[in-house]
Design a protein around this motif. Structure first.
Motif, PDB file in Angstrom:
ATOM      1  N   PRO A 100       0.799  -1.225   0.000  1.00  0.00           N
ATOM      2  CA  PRO A 100       0.000   0.000   0.000  1.00  0.00           C
ATOM      3  C   PRO A 100       0.834   1.279   0.000  1.00  0.00           C
ATOM      4  CG  PRO A 100      -0.921  -1.563   1.543  1.00  0.00           C
ATOM      5  CD  PRO A 100       0.397  -2.120   1.098  1.00  0.00           C
ATOM      6  N   LEU A 101       0.200   2.358  -0.440  1.00  0.00           N
ATOM      7  CA  LEU A 101       0.811   3.683  -0.391  1.00  0.00           C
ATOM      8  C   LEU A 101       0.537   4.371   0.938  1.00  0.00           C
ATOM      9  CD1 LEU A 101      -0.208   5.005  -3.930  1.00  0.00           C
ATOM     10  CD2 LEU A 101       1.866   3.761  -3.273  1.00  0.00           C
ATOM     11  N   ALA A 102      -0.363   3.819   1.730  1.00  0.00           N
ATOM     12  CA  ALA A 102      -0.765   4.465   2.979  1.00  0.00           C
ATOM     13  C   ALA A 102      -1.008   3.417   4.053  1.00  0.00           C
ATOM     14  CB  ALA A 102      -2.030   5.299   2.767  1.00  0.00           C
ATOM     15  N   GLY A 103      -0.865   3.856   5.303  1.00  0.00           N
ATOM     16  CA  GLY A 103      -1.170   2.993   6.435  1.00  0.00           C
ATOM     17  C   GLY A 103       0.012   2.173   6.912  1.00  0.00           C
ATOM     18  N   PRO A 104      -0.144   1.550   8.070  1.00  0.00           N
ATOM     19  CA  PRO A 104       0.939   0.756   8.657  1.00  0.00           C
ATOM     20  C   PRO A 104       1.106  -0.570   7.943  1.00  0.00           C
ATOM     21  CG  PRO A 104      -1.045   0.457   9.941  1.00  0.00           C
ATOM     22  CD  PRO A 104      -1.380   1.485   8.877  1.00  0.00           C
ATOM     23  N   VAL A 105       2.198  -1.247   8.260  1.00  0.00           N
ATOM     24  CA  VAL A 105       2.340  -2.657   7.910  1.00  0.00           C
ATOM     25  C   VAL A 105       2.017  -3.431   9.181  1.00  0.00           C
ATOM     26  CG1 VAL A 105       4.836  -2.698   8.376  1.00  0.00           C
ATOM     27  CG2 VAL A 105       3.831  -4.441   6.912  1.00  0.00           C
ATOM     28  N   THR A 106       1.252  -4.499   9.043  1.00  0.00           N
ATOM     29  CA  THR A 106       0.683  -5.208  10.192  1.00  0.00           C
ATOM     30  C   THR A 106       1.108  -6.669  10.155  1.00  0.00           C
ATOM     31  OG1 THR A 106      -1.227  -3.734  10.260  1.00  0.00           O
ATOM     32  CG2 THR A 106      -1.482  -5.885  11.317  1.00  0.00           C
ATOM     33  N   ALA A 107       1.512  -7.182  11.300  1.00  0.00           N
ATOM     34  CA  ALA A 107       1.907  -8.589  11.416  1.00  0.00           C
ATOM     35  C   ALA A 107       1.104  -9.254  12.514  1.00  0.00           C
ATOM     36  CB  ALA A 107       3.394  -8.717  11.715  1.00  0.00           C
ATOM     37  N   ALA A 108       0.916 -10.550  12.391  1.00  0.00           N
ATOM     38  CA  ALA A 108       0.252 -11.333  13.429  1.00  0.00           C
ATOM     39  C   ALA A 108       1.074 -12.583  13.713  1.00  0.00           C
ATOM     40  CB  ALA A 108      -1.160 -11.726  13.004  1.00  0.00           C
ATOM     41  N   ALA A 109       0.987 -13.035  14.937  1.00  0.00           N
ATOM     42  CA  ALA A 109       1.589 -14.304  15.342  1.00  0.00           C
ATOM     43  C   ALA A 109       0.513 -15.135  16.019  1.00  0.00           C
ATOM     44  CB  ALA A 109       2.765 -14.065  16.295  1.00  0.00           C
ATOM     45  N   VAL A 110       0.405 -16.391  15.623  1.00  0.00           N
ATOM     46  CA  VAL A 110      -0.656 -17.259  16.139  1.00  0.00           C
ATOM     47  C   VAL A 110      -0.073 -18.611  16.522  1.00  0.00           C
ATOM     48  CG1 VAL A 110      -2.836 -18.433  15.626  1.00  0.00           C
ATOM     49  CG2 VAL A 110      -2.416 -16.136  14.723  1.00  0.00           C
ATOM     50  N   VAL A 111      -0.375 -19.051  17.733  1.00  0.00           N
ATOM     51  CA  VAL A 111      -0.065 -20.422  18.163  1.00  0.00           C
ATOM     52  C   VAL A 111      -1.388 -21.170  18.221  1.00  0.00           C
ATOM     53  CG1 VAL A 111       0.905 -21.895  19.967  1.00  0.00           C
ATOM     54  CG2 VAL A 111       1.928 -19.647  19.514  1.00  0.00           C
ATOM     55  N   LEU A 112      -1.604 -22.048  17.274  1.00  0.00           N
ATOM     56  CA  LEU A 112      -2.862 -22.796  17.214  1.00  0.00           C
ATOM     57  C   LEU A 112      -2.894 -23.898  18.266  1.00  0.00           C
ATOM     58  CD1 LEU A 112      -3.310 -23.233  13.354  1.00  0.00           C
ATOM     59  CD2 LEU A 112      -4.669 -21.751  14.857  1.00  0.00           C
ATOM     60  N   ASP A 113      -4.083 -24.206  18.716  1.00  0.00           N
ATOM     61  CA  ASP A 113      -4.324 -25.379  19.552  1.00  0.00           C
ATOM     62  C   ASP A 113      -4.575 -26.548  18.603  1.00  0.00           C
ATOM     63  OD1 ASP A 113      -5.338 -27.409  21.119  1.00  0.00           O
ATOM     64  OD2 ASP A 113      -6.680 -26.115  22.274  1.00  0.00           O
ATOM     65  N   PRO A 114      -3.702 -27.567  18.576  1.00  0.00           N
ATOM     66  CA  PRO A 114      -3.886 -28.680  17.627  1.00  0.00           C
ATOM     67  C   PRO A 114      -5.245 -29.349  17.732  1.00  0.00           C
ATOM     68  CG  PRO A 114      -1.731 -28.819  18.684  1.00  0.00           C
ATOM     69  CD  PRO A 114      -2.490 -27.739  19.408  1.00  0.00           C
ATOM     70  N   ALA A 115      -5.877 -29.258  18.900  1.00  0.00           N
ATOM     71  CA  ALA A 115      -7.180 -29.903  19.097  1.00  0.00           C
ATOM     72  C   ALA A 115      -8.343 -28.998  18.716  1.00  0.00           C
ATOM     73  CB  ALA A 115      -7.327 -30.332  20.559  1.00  0.00           C
ATOM     74  N   ARG A 116      -8.066 -27.712  18.410  1.00  0.00           N
ATOM     75  CA  ARG A 116      -9.163 -26.770  18.116  1.00  0.00           C
ATOM     76  C   ARG A 116      -8.780 -25.859  16.947  1.00  0.00           C
ATOM     77  NH1 ARG A 116     -10.694 -23.187  22.759  1.00  0.00           N
ATOM     78  NH2 ARG A 116     -12.775 -23.186  21.852  1.00  0.00           N
ATOM     79  N   ILE A 117      -8.386 -26.455  15.854  1.00  0.00           N
ATOM     80  CA  ILE A 117      -8.023 -25.672  14.671  1.00  0.00           C
ATOM     81  C   ILE A 117      -9.303 -25.298  13.919  1.00  0.00           C
ATOM     82  CG2 ILE A 117      -6.798 -25.681  12.466  1.00  0.00           C
ATOM     83  CD1 ILE A 117      -4.809 -27.644  13.712  1.00  0.00           C
ATOM     84  N   PRO A 118      -9.566 -24.007  13.729  1.00  0.00           N
ATOM     85  CA  PRO A 118     -10.784 -23.615  13.022  1.00  0.00           C
ATOM     86  C   PRO A 118     -10.818 -24.190  11.606  1.00  0.00           C
ATOM     87  CG  PRO A 118      -9.812 -21.729  14.137  1.00  0.00           C
ATOM     88  CD  PRO A 118      -8.808 -22.847  14.215  1.00  0.00           C
TER      89      PRO A 118
END
Length: 211
Positions: A34-52
């Protein structure tokens, strides 16, 4: 012959767990282009028994599907975080380094310290809080990275929609700051806002013309 569309799976996480990792985080960012706005990152630790069900590369999903999945990820993952690098940091560091900064922030903010991280792309950020590996097209191959891509995309789209209310005319509620023809036309017509990335050529060129 019909092309086979591969779906992300949990094999990379399982391989890390087989090597002794207890918490494996998937990490992805959105907003490099993009030409505007932040760059956004996410980190996720999934629960192997409850993966959507239905996790996939965020680019393959509709906005409604991303919203629904993001809610499930926040509710069912062992832990998830979102972090940003600002427009000022993008202009100071460059977009690659700012993306890596957002990734480091997302990983470091996890309340459950990860033992291993799976990073989308082919460049490993420096100074991560845990051992890590890169996966090219990881958001289409790895469930944890796919989850991170969804969370990051939904969060950044919300930010751009909020900014669009304060800065109407640029279409950020639909283009999320990317250089669509309508956004570029508005940039030329309305000028540069504080949320535009001055180091990006289309914005820099307008500023040079104004000066």
């Amino acid at each position: 012959m019909k092309a086979v569309i591969l779906l992300p799976d949990f094999t990379f996480e399982q391989a890390a767990m087989a090597r002794g990792a207890r918490a494996v985080a998937g990490v992805d960012e959105v907003g490099r282009g993009p030409l505007a706005g932040p760059v956004t990152a996410a980190a996720v630790v999934l629960d192997p028994a409850r993966i959507p069900p239905g996790l996939n590369d965020s680019k393959r999903l509709s906005a409604a599907a991303r919203e629904a999945l993001a809610q499930m990820i926040w509710a069912q993952a062992r832990v998830a975080t979102v972090a940003h690098a600002s427009v000022e940091e993008i202009d100071t560091l460059n977009i690659l380094q700012a993306s890596h900064l957002a990734m480091r922030r997302a990983l470091a903010a996890l309340s459950l310290p990860p033992d291993h991280a799976l990073i989308d792309g082919n460049r490993l950020p420096r100074d991560l809080c845990c051992p890590a590996e890169t996966l090219i097209k990881g958001d289409a191959r790895c469930l944890s990275i796919a989850a991170a891509s969804i969370v990051a995309k939904v969060e950044r789209d919300r930010i751009m929609a909020d900014l669009a209310r304060d800065w109407p005319g640029y279409g950020w509620e639909t283009n999320a700051g990317y250089p669509s023809p309508a956004h570029v036309a508005a940039l030329n017509r309305l000028g540069v806002t504080p949320h535009h990335r001055r180091s990006f050529a289309p914005v820099r060129n307008i500023l040079c013309e104004e000066n």
